[in-house]
Design an enzyme around this catalytic site. Structure first.
Site, PDB file in Angstrom:
ATOM      1  N   GLY A  37      19.742 118.133  62.114  1.00 29.18           N
ATOM      2  CA  GLY A  37      20.687 118.954  61.351  1.00 29.18           C
ATOM      3  C   GLY A  37      20.042 119.572  60.122  1.00 29.18           C
ATOM      4  N   ARG A  63      17.468 119.522  68.294  1.00 24.97           N
ATOM      5  CA  ARG A  63      17.687 118.080  68.410  1.00 24.97           C
ATOM      6  C   ARG A  63      16.991 117.435  69.618  1.00 24.97           C
ATOM      7  NH1 ARG A  63      20.946 115.873  64.728  1.00 24.97           N
ATOM      8  NH2 ARG A  63      22.567 117.110  63.735  1.00 24.97           N
ATOM      9  N   ASP A 113      15.710 108.998  63.195  1.00 23.21           N
ATOM     10  CA  ASP A 113      15.213 109.040  64.575  1.00 23.21           C
ATOM     11  C   ASP A 113      13.910 109.838  64.665  1.00 23.21           C
ATOM     12  OD1 ASP A 113      17.103 107.554  65.743  1.00 23.21           O
ATOM     13  OD2 ASP A 113      18.279 109.224  66.561  1.00 23.21           O
ATOM     14  N   LYS A 123      14.460 113.695  55.729  1.00 20.50           N
ATOM     15  CA  LYS A 123      15.521 114.707  55.633  1.00 20.50           C
ATOM     16  C   LYS A 123      16.840 114.183  56.174  1.00 20.50           C
ATOM     17  CE  LYS A 123      17.113 116.213  58.871  1.00 20.50           C
ATOM     18  NZ  LYS A 123      17.676 116.594  60.171  1.00 20.50           N
ATOM     19  N   THR A 124      17.928 114.451  55.579  1.00 19.31           N
ATOM     20  CA  THR A 124      19.287 114.440  56.143  1.00 19.31           C
ATOM     21  C   THR A 124      20.298 114.477  55.010  1.00 19.31           C
ATOM     22  OG1 THR A 124      20.983 113.372  57.468  1.00 19.31           O
ATOM     23  CG2 THR A 124      19.436 111.874  56.426  1.00 19.31           C
ATOM     24  N   ASP A 159      23.113 113.335  55.286  1.00 14.03           N
ATOM     25  CA  ASP A 159      23.947 112.142  55.414  1.00 14.03           C
ATOM     26  C   ASP A 159      23.551 111.035  54.431  1.00 14.03           C
ATOM     27  OD1 ASP A 159      25.040 113.545  57.454  1.00 14.03           O
ATOM     28  OD2 ASP A 159      24.654 112.074  59.033  1.00 14.03           O
TER      29      ASP A 159
HETATM   30  P1  FBP Z   1      20.902 114.857  60.846  1.00 15.11           P
HETATM   31  O1  FBP Z   1      21.161 113.389  60.963  1.00 15.11           O
HETATM   32  O2  FBP Z   1      20.077 115.405  61.945  1.00 15.11           O
HETATM   33  O3  FBP Z   1      20.353 115.216  59.502  1.00 15.11           O
HETATM   34  O4  FBP Z   1      22.308 115.624  60.951  1.00 15.11           O
HETATM   35  C1  FBP Z   1      23.421 115.122  60.288  1.00 15.11           C
HETATM   36  C2  FBP Z   1      24.654 115.966  60.484  1.00 15.11           C
HETATM   37  O5  FBP Z   1      24.706 117.017  59.553  1.00 15.11           O
HETATM   38  C3  FBP Z   1      25.899 115.092  60.396  1.00 15.11           C
HETATM   39  O6  FBP Z   1      26.379 115.036  59.089  1.00 15.11           O
HETATM   40  C4  FBP Z   1      26.836 115.735  61.375  1.00 15.11           C
HETATM   41  O7  FBP Z   1      27.688 114.792  61.934  1.00 15.11           O
HETATM   42  C5  FBP Z   1      25.915 116.288  62.414  1.00 15.11           C
HETATM   43  O8  FBP Z   1      24.684 116.543  61.786  1.00 15.11           O
HETATM   44  C6  FBP Z   1      26.420 117.552  63.076  1.00 15.11           C
HETATM   45  O9  FBP Z   1      25.536 117.912  64.082  1.00 15.11           O
HETATM   46  P2  FBP Z   1      25.414 119.359  64.724  1.00 15.11           P
HETATM   47  O10 FBP Z   1      24.638 120.182  63.763  1.00 15.11           O
HETATM   48  O11 FBP Z   1      24.635 119.130  65.959  1.00 15.11           O
HETATM   49  O12 FBP Z   1      26.795 119.890  64.909  1.00 15.11           O
END
Ligand code: FBP
Length: 554
Positions: A82, A146, A177, A203-204, A206
């Site tokens: 993400g 992803r 991951d 990175k994230t 979250d």
């Molecule tokens: P990452 O763990 O890859 O950083 O992504 C987190 C996130 O932004 C979450 O907060 C959210 O649930 C998810 O990605 C949404 O995923 P997508 O971009 O595939 O809709």
């Protein structure tokens, strides 16, 4: 090129701050090795799985003679998962350090995440190209994806692509991951004497890639500032109109760090913390009653408005809800889904469900609004499983709260009015212009990643710490990724992984929230963080999160 906004033009001129130890010019960055490391748990197992990269030393950069061996470096970089604000600055920091070391060095950007590496789809960065992305949000510089890089077949393909271009190192910018997979790839390269190094960057948005070495993942700061600005605006609207309860779901697939940070910044009436819900084994109706208590108290005092923050992943932490999901997945496994789909209407489907679920799960199912009941059965992933992340938990809770309030009204205990509005803040924050903190932190991570490459490290995470202090005092270095690993059961197998960090219920940020939330639930104690500021006093513009300040006791 697209038309530039005034802010974009000005942000191009922003010069990200590096830790002091990286500011002396490339020739004066020396390395200091620390102790050998061991993994956080399961040391024997992890050592066995990573014979070539386990146990390496932590390192810190400091002022001194650069003793790295000069060699032409061709580095590949990918953005994985993400979007998170600051990714472009990791790439520009990496590029600047690489070019400052040797103008002949090259940076390849593999497109759309790990798949770009497998498909050999890339661009070679130039000054002109990089300059368009400095201090901007998003991952559009090369795109993200992803695809998981985890099989030996994929590693062999990546190795082939790297050798074709003479790539000496890969930088993987991703979450837990992706960094786990970076460590496995590093081990594969080391075992095969491939002469390719791998460096990870944390990175994230979250905030769940965090441990004693990673104080915070990049993007969390900007995303939570962006959501908090919006939540603050909604709080002000609620306090002005005095007629709505706003249920705001915030991103964070699993952990509640984002919700907690927004609550610390905004002081809403309610904020659910999934980790607490799980620890206390709370049921849906217990949670809804907790919210209804606040609505009732405030409504009976004439305050028919409020704000509740709901973390995205909360329903998965409600034990009875998880059991329900498990039973639904079983009920529709394999060909049973066809019999279900063949039923003519929702009434027939409901009867099928009633016969198939246990009494306890049926009780839970019954209290869900019909739209969510249908969503659980109709919108399923390619494996036929319920897509829990699609559940509109903000609507789920407001609907149960409404039912509870109607009962309380009939009993005469509740005298107010309840009108709910719903919001989901997620994508709004993931590509925002990075805050000064994220712009500086990310640039430093990228710059530092190149120094790790230049000094020959493999399987390391670019580590910048002491982040609650001004950038001047940040400490730059590297940590073997294996140090952060333990063994976890994933898809029925024992796997070495970086542990996901959930909100610590004994940690200072949660304790602070816990000590204040009762007052916030009754009074209108809102704070309005306002827009992410860039130009103003440094003590407002450059500081990072409440979470980190509380963790550091500041
Ligand atoms: P990452 O763990 O890859 O950083 O992504 C987190 C996130 O932004 C979450 O907060 C959210 O649930 C998810 O990605 C949404 O995923 P997508 O971009 O595939 O809709």
């Amino acid at each position: 090129m697209n038309k530039l906004s005034p802010l974009q033009k000005v942000r191009y001129t922003y010069v990200p701050k590096l830790p002091k130890m990286l500011r002396n010019g490339i020739l004066e960055i020396s390395v200091k090795e620390g102790e050998e490391t061991t993994s956080v748990r399961d040391q024997l197992k992890i050592k066995e799985l990573f014979p070539n990269t386990y146990g390496k030393k932590e390192i810190v950069f400091e002022k001194g003679n650069n003793t790295s061996t000069p060699k032409k470096q061709i580095v590949g970089v990918i953005l994985s998962g993400g979007q998170a604000p600051g990714g472009h600055n990791v790439v520009s920091g990496l590029y600047d350090a690489l070019k400052a070391t040797n103008k002949e060095n090259e940076l390849y950007g593999f497109k759309n995440g790990p798949s770009g590496l497998i498909n050999d789809d890339f661009i070679i960065f130039t000054d002109e190209y990089i300059d368009q992305f400095r201090n901007t949000g998003g991952f559009d510089i090369i795109g993200s994806g992803r695809t998981k890089l985890e099989s030996v077949e994929q590693f062999a393909l990546v190795e082939k692509v790297c050798h074709k271009h003479g790539i000496t190192a890969l930088v993987i910018i991703g979450g837990d991951d992706s960094n786990t997979n970076a460590a496995v790839l590093a081990e594969y390269f080391a075992a095969n004497n491939s002469n390719i190094q791998v460096i990870g960057c944390p990175k994230t948005i979250d905030g769940d890639l965090k441990n004693e070495d990673i104080e915070c993942s990049f993007g969390f700061d900007t995303a939570t500032k962006t959501y908090s600005e919006l939540i603050g605006n909604i709080q002000r609207d609620a306090n002005s109109a005095k007629k709505y309860w706003h249920f705001i779901k915030v991103m964070g697939r699993s952990a509640s760090h984002v919700a907690l940070e927004c609550a610390l910044k905004c002081q809403p009436n309610i904020c659910l913390i999934s980790e607490e819900v799980a620890a206390k084994k709370m049921s849906l109706s217990q949670i809804a009653n907790y919210i209804a208590d606040s609505v009732e108290y405030r409504g009976n005092k004439g305050m028919n408005f409020g704000v509740a923050i709901i973390p995205e992943g909360v329903v998965e932490f409600v034990p009875e809800f998880s059991s329900l999901i498990h039973e639904i997945n079983e009920l529709l496994a394999g060909s049973k889904a066809d019999s279900f789909n063949a039923l003519a209407n929702w009434k027939e489907k409901y009867n099928f469900i009633e016969k198939g679920l246990s009494k306890e799960s049926m009780e839970v199912f019954k209290i869900l609004p019909e739209s969510i009941q249908q969503q659980l059965f109709l919108e399923r992933d390619p494996h036929g499983n319920v897509q829990v992340s699609l559940i509109e938990s903000e609507k789920l809770f407001s609907s149960i709260v409404k039912d509870i309030l109607e009962t309380r009204k009939a009993n005469g205990t509740y005298k107010g009015k309840f009108n709910a509005l719903h919001h989901f803040f997620g994508y709004e924050g993931r590509c925002a212009f990075p805050s000064n903190f994220d712009a500086d932190y990310c640039y430093s991570l990228g710059y530092n990643a190149f120094m790790l490459i230049q000094y020959g490290y493999n399987g390391y995470l670019s580590k910048v710490s002491n982040l609650s202090k001004p950038a001047d005092e940040w400490i730059a270095g590297g940590m073997p990724i294996t140090k952060m690993m333990n063994i976890e059961r994933r898809h029925g197998e024992d796997k070495p992984v970086i542990k996901k960090a959930l909100v610590e219920l004994e940690g200072k940020p949660f304790k602070y929230f816990e000590a204040h939330r009762d007052v916030w639930s009754k009074e209108t104690a809102y704070t309005y963080p306002g827009a992410v500021q860039y130009y103003g006093p440094s003590e407002i513009c450059d500081i990072t999160t409440e979470t980190l300040a509380l963790e550091k006791g500041e």
